[in-house]
Design a protein around this motif. Structure first.
Motif, mmCIF file in Angstrom:
data_model
loop_
_atom_site.group_PDB
_atom_site.id
_atom_site.type_symbol
_atom_site.label_atom_id
_atom_site.label_comp_id
_atom_site.label_asym_id
_atom_site.label_seq_id
_atom_site.Cartn_x
_atom_site.Cartn_y
_atom_site.Cartn_z
ATOM 1 N N UNK A 376 14.180 75.102 31.572
ATOM 2 C CA UNK A 376 13.994 76.495 31.177
ATOM 3 C C UNK A 376 15.115 76.820 30.197
ATOM 4 N N UNK A 377 14.742 77.081 28.958
ATOM 5 C CA UNK A 377 15.755 77.331 27.931
ATOM 6 C C UNK A 377 16.629 78.527 28.312
ATOM 7 N N UNK A 378 15.968 79.636 28.662
ATOM 8 C CA UNK A 378 16.745 80.846 28.923
ATOM 9 C C UNK A 378 17.691 80.659 30.106
ATOM 10 N N UNK A 379 17.221 79.993 31.163
ATOM 11 C CA UNK A 379 18.070 79.830 32.351
ATOM 12 C C UNK A 379 19.243 78.899 32.069
ATOM 13 N N UNK A 380 18.953 77.791 31.406
ATOM 14 C CA UNK A 380 20.030 76.827 31.146
ATOM 15 C C UNK A 380 21.083 77.449 30.224
ATOM 16 N N UNK A 381 20.591 78.149 29.196
ATOM 17 C CA UNK A 381 21.503 78.791 28.236
ATOM 18 C C UNK A 381 22.356 79.852 28.943
ATOM 19 N N UNK A 382 21.695 80.674 29.707
ATOM 20 C CA UNK A 382 22.383 81.756 30.416
ATOM 21 C C UNK A 382 23.414 81.198 31.403
ATOM 22 N N UNK A 383 22.999 80.230 32.200
ATOM 23 C CA UNK A 383 23.915 79.655 33.204
ATOM 24 C C UNK A 383 25.165 79.082 32.543
ATOM 25 N N UNK A 384 24.967 78.366 31.447
ATOM 26 C CA UNK A 384 26.115 77.713 30.800
ATOM 27 C C UNK A 384 27.071 78.740 30.189
ATOM 28 N N UNK A 394 36.212 86.135 29.773
ATOM 29 C CA UNK A 394 35.745 86.927 28.613
ATOM 30 C C UNK A 394 35.520 88.374 29.032
ATOM 31 N N UNK A 395 35.702 89.292 28.058
ATOM 32 C CA UNK A 395 35.409 90.718 28.290
ATOM 33 C C UNK A 395 34.028 91.070 27.773
ATOM 34 N N UNK A 396 33.499 90.233 26.889
ATOM 35 C CA UNK A 396 32.211 90.547 26.258
ATOM 36 C C UNK A 396 31.692 89.303 25.552
ATOM 37 N N UNK A 397 30.431 89.387 25.106
ATOM 38 C CA UNK A 397 29.838 88.262 24.374
ATOM 39 C C UNK A 397 29.306 88.744 23.030
ATOM 40 N N UNK A 398 29.235 87.810 22.093
ATOM 41 C CA UNK A 398 28.643 88.123 20.788
ATOM 42 C C UNK A 398 27.660 87.006 20.457
ATOM 43 N N UNK A 399 26.455 87.390 20.078
ATOM 44 C CA UNK A 399 25.470 86.373 19.693
ATOM 45 C C UNK A 399 25.524 86.151 18.180
ATOM 46 N N UNK A 404 16.913 80.270 12.096
ATOM 47 C CA UNK A 404 15.862 79.391 12.623
ATOM 48 C C UNK A 404 15.987 79.137 14.121
ATOM 49 N N UNK A 405 17.011 79.677 14.775
ATOM 50 C CA UNK A 405 17.186 79.429 16.217
ATOM 51 C C UNK A 405 16.120 80.199 16.984
ATOM 52 N N UNK A 406 14.919 79.709 16.925
ATOM 53 C CA UNK A 406 13.783 80.474 17.464
ATOM 54 C C UNK A 406 13.833 80.626 18.975
ATOM 55 N N UNK A 407 14.226 79.539 19.654
ATOM 56 C CA UNK A 407 14.236 79.606 21.112
ATOM 57 C C UNK A 407 15.257 80.621 21.600
ATOM 58 N N UNK A 408 16.421 80.601 20.968
ATOM 59 C CA UNK A 408 17.468 81.537 21.397
ATOM 60 C C UNK A 408 17.041 82.967 21.065
ATOM 61 N N UNK A 409 16.527 83.165 19.865
ATOM 62 C CA UNK A 409 16.115 84.519 19.483
ATOM 63 C C UNK A 409 14.965 84.989 20.368
ATOM 64 N N UNK A 410 14.094 84.054 20.734
ATOM 65 C CA UNK A 410 12.953 84.398 21.581
ATOM 66 C C UNK A 410 13.369 84.838 22.978
ATOM 67 N N UNK A 411 14.497 84.303 23.463
ATOM 68 C CA UNK A 411 14.916 84.645 24.828
ATOM 69 C C UNK A 411 16.145 85.553 24.835
ATOM 70 N N UNK A 412 16.537 86.037 23.655
ATOM 71 C CA UNK A 412 17.795 86.790 23.533
ATOM 72 C C UNK A 412 17.804 88.086 24.341
ATOM 73 N N UNK A 413 16.671 88.802 24.355
ATOM 74 C CA UNK A 413 16.646 90.084 25.067
ATOM 75 C C UNK A 413 16.850 89.842 26.557
#
Ligand code: SF4
Length: 473
Positions: A376-384, A394-399, A404-413
């Motif tokens: 699961x792209x979103x879960x693996x990305x989020x967990x890591x 960290x106090x915050x994150x910045x994307x 072309x990073x379609x998978x990340x943009x697709x699951x960004x919200x």
């Protein structure tokens, strides 16, 4: 301005970048403020941001001069590899280079590192190479990082690889497609290492078999076996760097962070091009020593560390000064990005088999491949990212990513919402392209980051302080 810096008609961007980078040898080992100013004034405007991004802050200056001299030496080896009877292989930044250094007669060159060099060194940055790809009729949904990196080899005379390898099929199609196209267009063989999405022991076992098959194919093509002794030598060097990587990670936990922001970029280049070689060990050692020294002295560039941010995908890479140095001067610490999160297993150096098993795990968990090729792209990305952001405080994150990073943009919200829900960390979503300034100029990015830090991060910190005070009363 010296017009000699302008890209010449038909010239390969790789060679042009190397030619310009040569000036680094002319600089004295110990640079004064005046030397930095003179170096800045000597070059064209876009390169000025690179020069001051690397050299303005004293801690950056010493390390980056040392690092770029070593890097240039390795790139020259790549240039001479074929004349010395070696095969030159293009690899993407999702692939551990130590696999290729473990062959006597194969030399790797990372396409995204070439793209990064061109973007930060050549007049006109990476845009002309991107536009060239568009002019060929290639789709604009490609990844700028590897498209800018491969295009010079399509365009000009000079360096040509003997083969191309990639492992992004199924995890990142833009990456896989440009490498497959390069193989076809340049008429050179491609070697594909597929990663199963199955993350269970069964999937990992399958991947080990794939890696062995991949190595066998390279052996047959190059006409030489991967020798156990050579593999051990390279893996030992790799693990010397791994120990320093772990130390470096721990140092980033201190407040204020003693690690200069630009070292994050340095680590990315080391891992993608130099890992498994002495140069990576030497640079990592220096980064650790310098950060320790800054920690001991309590050195921090700004008067206060206002925010510690984790970059959830990739650093902005077209303006070193405007991104890394600017944030550091503003009191914004960059703790890492997706490419900075590595999982190195315990290595058993006793046999070729055991080392290849370890190498298979490193490759399976290699950043970007691990997340985008996960079950699961979103879960693996989020967990890591949660792991890294929490571990480093960290106090915050910045994307930030490429367009072309379609998978990340697709699951960004989903990512942003879950990140807030699980950790309370806000994520600033920046649209744009980390390799192409035409999407979002640096000034806009700075404005958004500043507003985010002032309005969201600082406000939350002061609310947290008030709550803690009230609770203590
Ligand atoms: S995930 Fe994004 S940055 Fe990575 S190769 Fe694919 S498009 Fe490029």
């Amino acid at each position: 301005m010296d017009k000699g810096f302008v890209m010449r008609e038909g010239e390969n961007g790789f060679e042009r970048a190397m030619g310009i980078l040569e000036m680094i040898y002319k600089l004295p080992d110990s640079l004064s403020e005046e030397d930095v100013e003179a170096a800045k004034n000597f070059v064209f405007p876009e390169l000025q941001q690179t020069v001051i991004g690397l050299l303005e802050l004293p801690a950056d200056r010493e390390l980056e001069l040392f690092f770029f001299r070593l890097l240039l030496g390795v790139l020259k080896e790549a240039q001479n590899a074929q004349a010395e009877g070696k095969k030159l292989v293009f690899i993407p930044f999702t692939f551990p280079p130590e696999i290729f250094y473990s062959f006597d007669n194969i030399f790797p060159i990372c396409t995204e590192i070439v793209g990064g060099l061109i973007t930060n060194i050549c007049y006109g940055q990476g845009e002309r190479f991107w536009d060239y790809a568009m002019g060929m009729g290639l789709p604009d949904s490609l990844c700028s990082a590897n498209t800018i990196g491969t295009m010079p080899f399509f365009m000009g005379p000079g360096l040509k690889a003997d083969a191309i390898v990639y492992n992004s099929a199924g995890s990142c199609n833009p990456n896989a497609k440009i490498h497959a196209f390069a193989s076809d267009y340049l008429g050179i063989p491609q070697f594909l290492l597929e990663k199963p999405v199955d993350e269970s022991p069964r999937g990992r076992e399958l991947f080990r078999q794939y890696l062995k098959r991949f190595i066998k194919e390279l052996e047959e093509w190059s006409g030489s076996e991967m020798r156990e002794e050579r593999l051990r030598e390279v893996m030992k060097k790799s693990y010397q760097a791994v120990e320093l990587y772990n130390e470096f990670w721990e140092l980033k936990k201190a407040r204020p962070c003693p690690v200069p922001n630009i070292f994050s970029m340095t680590l990315l280049v080391l891992r993608s091009q130099l890992w498994g070689r002495q140069e990576a060990v030497d640079v990592m050692q220096k980064m650790v020593d310098m950060s320790k020294e800054r920690l001991r002295k309590g050195e921090y560039t700004a008067s206060e560390e206002l925010a510690r941010v984790y970059i959830t995908y990739i650093y902005w890479l077209f303006d070193f000064y405007g991104y890394f140095t600017w944030m550091e001067k503003e009191g914004i610490t960059i703790l890492g990005d997706i490419l900075a999160i590595h999982y190195f297993p315990e290595m058993d150096f006793s046999s070729k088999e055991s080392m290849l098993e370890g190498l298979a795990d490193i490759t399976f968990d290699y950043p970007m491949t691990r997340q985008m090729g996960g079950e699961s792209i979103s879960m693996r990305w989020l967990d890591d990212i949660i792991y890294a952001a929490q571990d480093l405080g960290a106090d915050a994150c910045i994307f930030g990513g490429v367009h072309a990073c379609k998978h990340t943009l697709g699951t960004a919200a989903y990512f942003r919402r879950e990140m807030m829900k699980r950790t309370g960390l806000a994520t600033l979503m920046l649209t744009g392209d980390v390799f192409d300034k035409r999407h979002t100029p640096m000034e806009m990015l700075q404005e958004e980051v500043k507003t985010f830090v002032d309005q969201v991060v600082a406000r939350k910190k002061s609310q947290d302080k008030k709550k803690a005070k009230t609770a203590g009363e």
